[in-house]
Write a protein that holds these residues in place. Structure first.
Motif, PDB file in Angstrom:
ATOM      1  N   GLY A 204      -1.116 -68.615 -39.074  1.00 49.56           N
ATOM      2  CA  GLY A 204      -0.001 -68.041 -39.360  1.00 49.56           C
ATOM      3  C   GLY A 204       0.472 -66.796 -38.781  1.00 49.56           C
ATOM      4  O   GLY A 204       1.599 -66.369 -38.781  1.00 49.56           O
ATOM      5  N   THR A 205      -0.247 -66.466 -39.814  1.00 54.44           N
ATOM      6  CA  THR A 205      -0.509 -64.598 -39.543  1.00 54.44           C
ATOM      7  C   THR A 205      -0.406 -64.121 -37.708  1.00 54.44           C
ATOM      8  O   THR A 205       0.859 -63.386 -37.405  1.00 54.44           O
ATOM      9  N   LEU A 206      -0.877 -64.956 -37.310  1.00 55.71           N
ATOM     10  CA  LEU A 206      -1.092 -64.776 -35.577  1.00 55.71           C
ATOM     11  C   LEU A 206       0.263 -65.088 -35.075  1.00 55.71           C
ATOM     12  O   LEU A 206       0.449 -64.180 -33.908  1.00 55.71           O
ATOM     13  N   VAL A 207       0.659 -65.962 -35.249  1.00 55.57           N
ATOM     14  CA  VAL A 207       2.245 -66.644 -34.538  1.00 55.57           C
ATOM     15  C   VAL A 207       3.234 -65.261 -35.643  1.00 55.57           C
ATOM     16  O   VAL A 207       4.066 -64.970 -34.652  1.00 55.57           O
ATOM     17  N   LEU A 208       3.156 -65.121 -36.510  1.00 57.34           N
ATOM     18  CA  LEU A 208       4.055 -63.718 -36.737  1.00 57.34           C
ATOM     19  C   LEU A 208       3.926 -62.752 -36.203  1.00 57.34           C
ATOM     20  O   LEU A 208       4.626 -61.984 -35.384  1.00 57.34           O
ATOM     21  N   LEU A 209       2.880 -62.227 -35.739  1.00 55.00           N
ATOM     22  CA  LEU A 209       1.900 -61.283 -35.383  1.00 55.00           C
ATOM     23  C   LEU A 209       2.264 -61.309 -33.389  1.00 55.00           C
ATOM     24  O   LEU A 209       3.131 -60.291 -33.114  1.00 55.00           O
ATOM     25  N   CYS A 210       2.372 -62.189 -33.262  1.00 51.27           N
ATOM     26  CA  CYS A 210       3.372 -63.198 -31.828  1.00 51.27           C
ATOM     27  C   CYS A 210       4.473 -62.715 -31.918  1.00 51.27           C
ATOM     28  O   CYS A 210       5.103 -62.131 -31.108  1.00 51.27           O
ATOM     29  N   LEU A 211       5.075 -62.967 -32.471  1.00 50.23           N
ATOM     30  CA  LEU A 211       7.248 -63.736 -32.769  1.00 50.23           C
ATOM     31  C   LEU A 211       7.782 -61.331 -32.874  1.00 50.23           C
ATOM     32  O   LEU A 211       8.215 -61.203 -32.359  1.00 50.23           O
ATOM     33  N   ALA A 212       6.266 -61.337 -33.642  1.00 53.54           N
ATOM     34  CA  ALA A 212       7.189 -60.113 -34.021  1.00 53.54           C
ATOM     35  C   ALA A 212       6.682 -58.553 -33.008  1.00 53.54           C
ATOM     36  O   ALA A 212       7.382 -57.815 -32.412  1.00 53.54           O
ATOM     37  N   SER A 213       6.819 -59.544 -32.054  1.00 51.87           N
ATOM     38  CA  SER A 213       5.525 -58.220 -30.650  1.00 51.87           C
ATOM     39  C   SER A 213       6.484 -58.572 -29.528  1.00 51.87           C
ATOM     40  O   SER A 213       6.591 -57.542 -29.132  1.00 51.87           O
ATOM     41  N   TRP A 214       6.855 -60.096 -29.462  1.00 54.81           N
ATOM     42  CA  TRP A 214       8.314 -60.510 -28.394  1.00 54.81           C
ATOM     43  C   TRP A 214       8.708 -60.172 -28.913  1.00 54.81           C
ATOM     44  O   TRP A 214       9.794 -59.436 -28.027  1.00 54.81           O
ATOM     45  N   ALA A 215       9.319 -59.909 -30.194  1.00 55.18           N
ATOM     46  CA  ALA A 215      10.971 -59.610 -30.096  1.00 55.18           C
ATOM     47  C   ALA A 215      10.850 -57.622 -30.362  1.00 55.18           C
ATOM     48  O   ALA A 215      11.699 -57.417 -30.363  1.00 55.18           O
ATOM     49  N   VAL A 216      10.112 -57.153 -30.981  1.00 54.89           N
ATOM     50  CA  VAL A 216      10.286 -55.583 -30.588  1.00 54.89           C
ATOM     51  C   VAL A 216       8.921 -55.419 -29.460  1.00 54.89           C
ATOM     52  O   VAL A 216       8.180 -55.415 -30.550  1.00 54.89           O
ATOM     53  N   PRO A 217       9.568 -54.633 -28.712  1.00 57.78           N
ATOM     54  CA  PRO A 217       7.988 -54.430 -27.624  1.00 57.78           C
ATOM     55  C   PRO A 217       7.386 -53.591 -28.744  1.00 57.78           C
ATOM     56  O   PRO A 217       7.471 -52.912 -29.048  1.00 57.78           O
ATOM     57  N   GLY A 218       5.758 -53.536 -28.470  1.00 58.35           N
ATOM     58  CA  GLY A 218       4.320 -52.411 -29.174  1.00 58.35           C
ATOM     59  C   GLY A 218       4.594 -53.015 -30.544  1.00 58.35           C
ATOM     60  O   GLY A 218       3.306 -52.221 -31.449  1.00 58.35           O
ATOM     61  N   ALA A 219       5.229 -53.850 -31.676  1.00 53.22           N
ATOM     62  CA  ALA A 219       5.453 -54.098 -32.320  1.00 53.22           C
ATOM     63  C   ALA A 219       4.212 -54.789 -32.666  1.00 53.22           C
ATOM     64  O   ALA A 219       3.616 -54.501 -34.296  1.00 53.22           O
ATOM     65  N   GLY A 220       3.618 -56.043 -32.262  1.00 48.65           N
ATOM     66  CA  GLY A 220       2.217 -55.992 -32.564  1.00 48.65           C
ATOM     67  C   GLY A 220       1.105 -55.085 -32.705  1.00 48.65           C
ATOM     68  O   GLY A 220       0.005 -54.937 -33.493  1.00 48.65           O
ATOM     69  N   HIS A 221       0.827 -53.975 -31.500  1.00 50.71           N
ATOM     70  CA  HIS A 221       0.088 -53.025 -31.818  1.00 50.71           C
ATOM     71  C   HIS A 221      -0.073 -52.521 -32.645  1.00 50.71           C
ATOM     72  O   HIS A 221      -0.886 -51.493 -32.989  1.00 50.71           O
ATOM     73  N   LEU A 222       1.696 -51.539 -33.578  1.00 54.67           N
ATOM     74  CA  LEU A 222       1.737 -50.839 -33.952  1.00 54.67           C
ATOM     75  C   LEU A 222       0.855 -51.767 -35.197  1.00 54.67           C
ATOM     76  O   LEU A 222       0.147 -51.092 -36.099  1.00 54.67           O
ATOM     77  N   TRP A 223       1.355 -53.419 -35.512  1.00 56.59           N
ATOM     78  CA  TRP A 223       0.826 -54.040 -36.424  1.00 56.59           C
ATOM     79  C   TRP A 223      -0.011 -54.139 -37.075  1.00 56.59           C
ATOM     80  O   TRP A 223      -1.636 -53.448 -38.114  1.00 56.59           O
ATOM     81  N   LEU A 224      -1.387 -54.051 -35.980  1.00 51.50           N
ATOM     82  CA  LEU A 224      -2.929 -54.249 -35.744  1.00 51.50           C
ATOM     83  C   LEU A 224      -3.408 -52.053 -35.647  1.00 51.50           C
ATOM     84  O   LEU A 224      -4.799 -52.194 -35.387  1.00 51.50           O
TER      85      LEU A 224
END
Lengths: 57, 137
Positions: free
Chosen positions: B12-32
């Motif tokens: 579930g977290t991975l799906v959210l991470l990928c969705l955030a990363s798609w919605a806002v470029p770089g958001a996944g890396h910032l999250w990590l």
């Protein structure tokens, strides 16, 4: 902004930047790969441009 | 049972991470916690997208994806998928009336190229964020 060469250079810069940051983890490696890719993009575009010059489509 | 629940939470977290990363470029890396990479992706991809709009590129409507599915217009369908790759910026720009495209503009094809490549690069960034989250990088 209508200069094709400028737009090409900007495009090459951003694509090289993103690829280098994805592929490498240290700043030194990123700069090296990004620089090589940027030079490759520009160089190949200029060479292909001159090769196509005598062959207008 | 616990292992299954943990796996569900992780997926579930991975799906959210990928969705955030798609919605806002770089958001996944910032999250990590990869701030520098995340900021570079955010700035570079949004700038590419903005340049695409400024040079009169066209944002293909999401409905054009149907052309890819029923093969009536596969190239425009692929272009729509690529344009959608940039995430929320696509919908914001469309809502504000940008991305109509001007085929008579000298830079029209450049604009399209910037918009398409910005979206495709963002999809690569999403995959990279997924790999980082999975511990592969």
């Amino acid at each position: 902004m209508q200069s094709h060469l400028l737009l090409l250079a900007i495009f090459a810069f951003f694509v090289s930047l993103v690829f280098a940051v994805i592929a490498k983890d240290t700043a030194r490696e990123q700069i090296r790969l990004g620089g090589l890719m940027f030079a490759g993009f520009l160089g190949s575009a200029i060479v292909l441009g001159w090769l196509m010059y005598p062959l207008p489509l | 049972m616990r292992a299954t629940a943990a796996a569900d939470t992780q997926s579930g977290t991975l799906v959210l991470l990928c969705l955030a990363s798609w919605a806002v470029p770089g958001a996944g890396h910032l999250w990590l916690g990869r701030r520098t990479k995340g900021l570079i992706f955010l700035i570079a991809l949004l700038l590419m997208f903005s340049i695409g709009l400024a040079t009169h590129g066209r944002l293909v409507p999401p409905g054009a994806v149907a052309g890819l599915i029923d093969l009536s217009d596969p190239l425009v369908g692929l272009m729509a998928v690529a344009d959608l790759g940039i995430g929320a910026a696509y919908f914001v720009a469309s809502a504000l009336g940008y991305g109509a495209g001007n085929v008579r503009a000298v830079t029209y094809e450049y604009g399209n190229t910037f918009l398409i490549v910005a979206g495709l690069l963002n999809l690569l960034v999403v995959i990279d964020a997924y790999d980082v989250a999975m511990g592969r990088k």
